[in-house]
Design an enzyme around this catalytic site. Structure first.
Site, PDB file in Angstrom:
ATOM      1  N   ASP A  48     -12.594  45.916 -47.909  1.00 46.34           N
ATOM      2  CA  ASP A  48     -13.164  44.595 -48.135  1.00 46.34           C
ATOM      3  C   ASP A  48     -14.083  44.637 -49.356  1.00 46.34           C
ATOM      4  OD1 ASP A  48     -14.378  41.895 -47.390  1.00 46.34           O
ATOM      5  OD2 ASP A  48     -13.124  42.283 -45.648  1.00 46.34           O
ATOM      6  N   SER A 100     -10.113  36.038 -41.412  1.00 40.37           N
ATOM      7  CA  SER A 100     -10.876  37.255 -41.710  1.00 40.37           C
ATOM      8  C   SER A 100     -11.788  37.634 -40.560  1.00 40.37           C
ATOM      9  CB  SER A 100     -11.732  37.052 -42.968  1.00 40.37           C
ATOM     10  OG  SER A 100     -10.995  37.266 -44.130  1.00 40.37           O
ATOM     11  N   HIS A 143     -18.980  39.350 -47.397  1.00 44.05           N
ATOM     12  CA  HIS A 143     -17.828  39.244 -46.504  1.00 44.05           C
ATOM     13  C   HIS A 143     -17.545  40.540 -45.749  1.00 44.05           C
ATOM     14  CE1 HIS A 143     -13.449  38.942 -45.588  1.00 44.05           C
ATOM     15  NE2 HIS A 143     -13.709  37.658 -45.414  1.00 44.05           N
TER      16      HIS A 143
END
Length: 890
Positions: A330, A566, A388
């Protein structure tokens, strides 16, 4: 150019596109104003008329869900609702690829008073006209049924019936799909509301008139009546197709269409007329799918862990996934090696292997160009930084330390691998290199047992499939997010063979509005939906986890709520870690076999495979039980795992209790209690009752709740198996206010060129929104001049701002039977000017199903004769197609 080199070639505009995906798919909280950024061109709020509701399984919703509602939709006493029914499925004539879906019957439950009327106004679709049946029922007993072929009709509660709860049913009686407006007013003021906009084409000089019940055949032949209209055909008792007198049809003061509308208005003023409407024709347009932008308050973690049945899995495993390593590919982690986010630091692999940052110089933003050994996430250079990778990692492996939240696999080992850089974008070449590194060389061992890929946007690339297949053969399990385009188009890496593709669900376990779906989906997990409150806790369904934010001028660790596939994928990765901790030999093949056999999803049932949820919503408790190699002690679990009660939903619920265990011999109930005065325990197993299955019945007492405020309590079950244990079942109760639940359906907000090309208005920018707390919030961004141009980007200039619903999926808003808002007032539109560097914010409009009247003296005021509505932009057009990239899939 070799495949991997070609995939590594990207364009600068994609970075902006990736950022926009981040804002929509992984949106976090905000206040009640519309979301704004430095590049905002226009932002505002659309209010919804009081009492407005929408059929929960209209055509636009059915296109994203698996089936119509199975139980009646609850309505208040006074409402106006737009709906859709269709006896079957099919294709709209002349519209390749545009289909209507089956929804034969809509049922609504409501409280009625004596003499109260329910009104129905049907509208044909591009598939043609069909009749509707409107029925009033008490339980299964039919009190009254009326039918119509294009006419306003009503049912009423007779004086012989007592006031109370009844069911109103709208049924398709013909082959073509139909739009309708259903309404009720205790004060019987519905007749002053004009539901129909004469913006559909209609037959000149004709009208459909419903007369009062005492108007007989003799009266229809009277000279006085025939001076105003010429009876042509009786369509139903008291309902006539009439023609305008010759002098009205040949009026010199207005065009024929305008003259017809003026004549219809005069008919509605007659004392012997209940209602009069034009005799409409039908037409067809296209419909797109769009992804909404939402910012909502952050919510707690509890709902998605309970929906996942994680507490049962924790009891079965007892070790939180200890001994299993998960690689999170990520944006990296917030913090630095040895000092990561405090809820993650203890579980991060230490020391980290060399080379954990694979982001190439083109996308790198950590101050050290190109790959290195520090997977720290520096945040974005522009826009908001959501960190994120930190959020994804927290769902998997946040530690239990008495602060913040906990991950599903809270004692597993976390290996952060940085493959995404500025704006959450990166290259397939970087991803390929990272995957090869993690799966290890032939002479070595993989660095992780599970790889989480909350990223996507790639086409099929054989080198990536090859490395995934090689890793799976070595026992590595790959889990990937399906993507957030509300599309069936296969997204990679999720759609690769030997990868578990995960779609997202909201707090009610329904497919999230943004989630991709299709035959390539393997299973579903909680990803949230900022546009919904599926668990009725009064807050948007966001997934809270570890992150960072600018606090008092410094970027500090925190927790935020996000939505997206996600967020769904790490739930699956973490549950697989719990399973691996029980059976280290589990790999892709074993897990896939269990999934298809119904051992990992759907509680006590076996799920059929669907395009939306694959083999079903992951059940962590069931999965842990399937992986257990030894006898598991008896644990009690509840179905549903969360009870949601509200005045606009179910007031009562039955909770089933059953045993998780491989050799169940039964358990003994010691006590069942509820923890709040607003919840009544109707029935429960007796103390010392022994068995394997039990039931609890509870009822909400709304008068004990404050209106508009969600409350939470627990049903506590004390029981004995091998030892004394406790099961706590969360209950959410809410006395809902009208403001909270106003809903006119998904709205498309358009900026339209004020100068039409003939009778066609060109839409230049478009966003969509779902109702939240009785409002729609929207924003447009300034066009950055780079391709691809996004749907929500607009250049400086003057535009018409308009919004409306598309319940019939015909690609047209602001026509009969659907909601519409124009700036500043529907029917009195004004141009709105956008200038660079001068964002227009605080814009406010109101949408509703009622319409303004038209005058022959003001033909430019809606409804305009010949106006066919505003067309939506086709999101599949070349102008909005992004080039190949890999980015954060939210």
């Amino acid at each position: 150019m070799p495949a991997n080199s070609q995939a590594a070639t990207f364009f600068r505009p994609v970075i902006l596109a990736g950022l926009m995906i981040a804002l929509s798919g992984c949106s976090s909280g905000s206040d009640n104003s519309a979301p704004t950024t430095d590049s905002t061109a226009l932002a505002g709020i659309i209010d919804i008329e009081a009492g407005t509701r929408v059929d929960a399984d209209n055509a636009a919703t059915l296109a994203l869900s698996s089936s119509p509602l199975l139980s009646p939709q609850l309505l208040p006493q006074e409402f106006i609702l737009a709906g859709y029914v269709s006896a079957g499925s099919g294709s709209y004539p002349g519209l390749d690829g545009f289909n209507y879906l089956a929804d034969p019957v809509d049922a609504f439950s409501m409280s009625l008073r004596k003499g109260q009327n329910i009104y129905l106004q049907p509208f044909s679709t591009s598939a043609g006209q069909s009749a509707l049946n409107l029925s009033l029922l008490s339980g299964t007993r039919v009190i009254e049924t009326v039918s119509t072929s294009s006419l306003p009709v009503r049912v009423a509660l007779p004086e012989t019936e007592v006031a109370g709860s009844y069911t109103v049913q709208v049924e398709a009686a013909g082959a073509a799909p139909v739009l309708y407006i259903l309404s009720s007013s205790v004060a019987d003021s519905v007749r002053v509301t004009g539901f129909e906009w004469p913006d559909y084409d209609f037959v000149e000089s004709e009208a459909i008139v419903e007369f009062k019940r005492d108007t007989d055949q003799v009266s229809m032949q009277s000279a006085t009546l025939q001076a105003a209209m010429e009876p042509k055909e009786e369509l139903a008792p008291g309902v006539w197709l009439v023609k305008a007198p010759v002098q009205t049809a040949q009026s010199r003061t207005a065009q024929p269409k305008e003259a017809t509308l003026e004549w219809v208005r005069t008919l509605n003023k007659r004392a012997d007329v209940v209602s009069a409407v034009p005799n409409y024709k039908m037409r067809a347009m296209q419909t797109p799918l769009d992804e909404p932008l939402y910012n909502s308050p952050s919510v707690g973690q509890q709902w998605h862990y309970e929906l996942l049945n994680a507490p049962v899995a924790w009891q079965i495993t007892g070790n939180g996934g200890a001994g299993v390593t998960l690689a999170v590919m990520d944006t990296g982690l917030f913090g630095t090696p040895g000092s990561w986010h405090s809820d993650l630091d203890a579980n991060v692999v230490s020391p980290l292997p060399a080379g954990t940052d694979f982001v190439s110089a083109e996308f790198d933003n950590d101050g050290v160009p190109g790959p290195d050994s520090n997977p720290s996430d520096p945040g974005n250079a522009f826009g908001s930084s959501i960190f994120h990778g930190t959020h994804v990692a927290g769902t998997i492996a946040a530690v239990v330390n008495g602060a913040g939240g906990a991950g599903v696999a809270y004692e597993s080992a976390l290996l952060p691998v940085r493959v995404l850089g500025e704006g959450g974008t990166g290259s397939s070449a970087d991803l390929l290199a990272a995957l090869r590194w993690v799966v290890g060389p032939p002479e070595g061992e993989p660095l992780a047992e599970i790889v989480n890929l909350s990223l996507g946007g790639l086409p099929f690339l054989q080198p990536l499939q090859d490395v995934i297949s090689y890793g799976a053969d070595r026992g590595v399990i790959f889990v990937a997010a399906a993507g957030n385009s509300a599309s069936t188009l296969a997204s990679y890496p999720a759609a690769f063979d030997k990868v578990f593709a995960v779609s997202a669900v909201d707090g009610a376990g329904e497919l999230s509005s943004y989630s991709n779906y299709g035959s390539w989906i393997d299973l579903a997990a909680p990803g949230g939906d900022a546009s919904r409150d599926g668990n009725a806790d009064g807050r948007s369904d966001l997934v809270s986890s570890t992150s960072a934010a600018l606090i008092n001028g410094m970027v500090e660790e925190t927790y935020i709520g996000l939505q997206g596939t996600s967020m769904a994928a790490p739930h699956v990765s973490a549950v697989f870690a719990l399973m691996k901790s029980l059976d280290s030999e589990l790999g892709y093949d074993e897990l896939n076999d269990m999934l298809m056999a119904g051992k990992l999803t759907c509680g006590s049932t076996v799920c059929p495979k669907t395009d939306e949820l694959g083999w079903g919503l992951l059940d962590a408790g069931k999965s842990a039980l399937a992986a257990s190699m030894t006898s598991v002690s008896d644990f009690l679990t509840a179905s549903p795992s969360i009870v949601n009660l509200s005045t606009e939903g179910d007031l009562s619920a039955t909770v089933g209790l059953s045993i998780y265990g491989s050799e169940s011999g039964g358990i003994t109930i010691e006590s069942v209690t509820v923890g709040a005065s607003w919840l009544r325990l109707d029935s429960a197993p007796a103390s010392e009752e022994v068995g394997t299955d039990f039931a609890i019945r509870v009822t909400l007492l709304p008068e004990a709740l404050e209106a508009g405020v969600s409350e939470r309590t627990m049903i506590t079950v004390e029981y004995r198996s091998d030892e004394s244990r406790r099961l706590e079942i969360p209950v959410v109760g809410q006395r809902v206010t009208d403001q909270q639940v106003r809903d006119a359906g998904r709205h498309f907000i358009l900026l339209v060129d004020p100068e039409p090309d003939g009778d066609v208005y060109s839409t230049v920018a478009q966003v969509s929104a779902l109702a939240e707390n009785g409002q729609y919030r929207f924003s447009f961004m300034l066009d950055d001049g780079e391709e691809p141009r996004l749907l929500n980007e607009v250049s400086p200039g003057s535009y018409i701002l308009v919004a409306g619903s598309d319940l019939d999926n015909d690609g047209l808003i602001c026509h009969a039977g659907e909601a519409c808002a124009e700036y500043p007032v529907a029917g009195l539109r004004e141009e709105i000017t956008i200038r660079e560097g001068e964002p227009v914010t605080g814009v406010r409009m109101t949408t509703s199903y009622s319409r303004p009247a038209i005058s022959a003296a003001t033909p430019d005021v809606l409804p305009r004769p010949g106006f066919r509505g505003y067309s939506l932009i086709d999101p599949q057009s070349d102008s909005v197609t992004a080039p190949r990239t890999v980015g954060v899939t939210r």
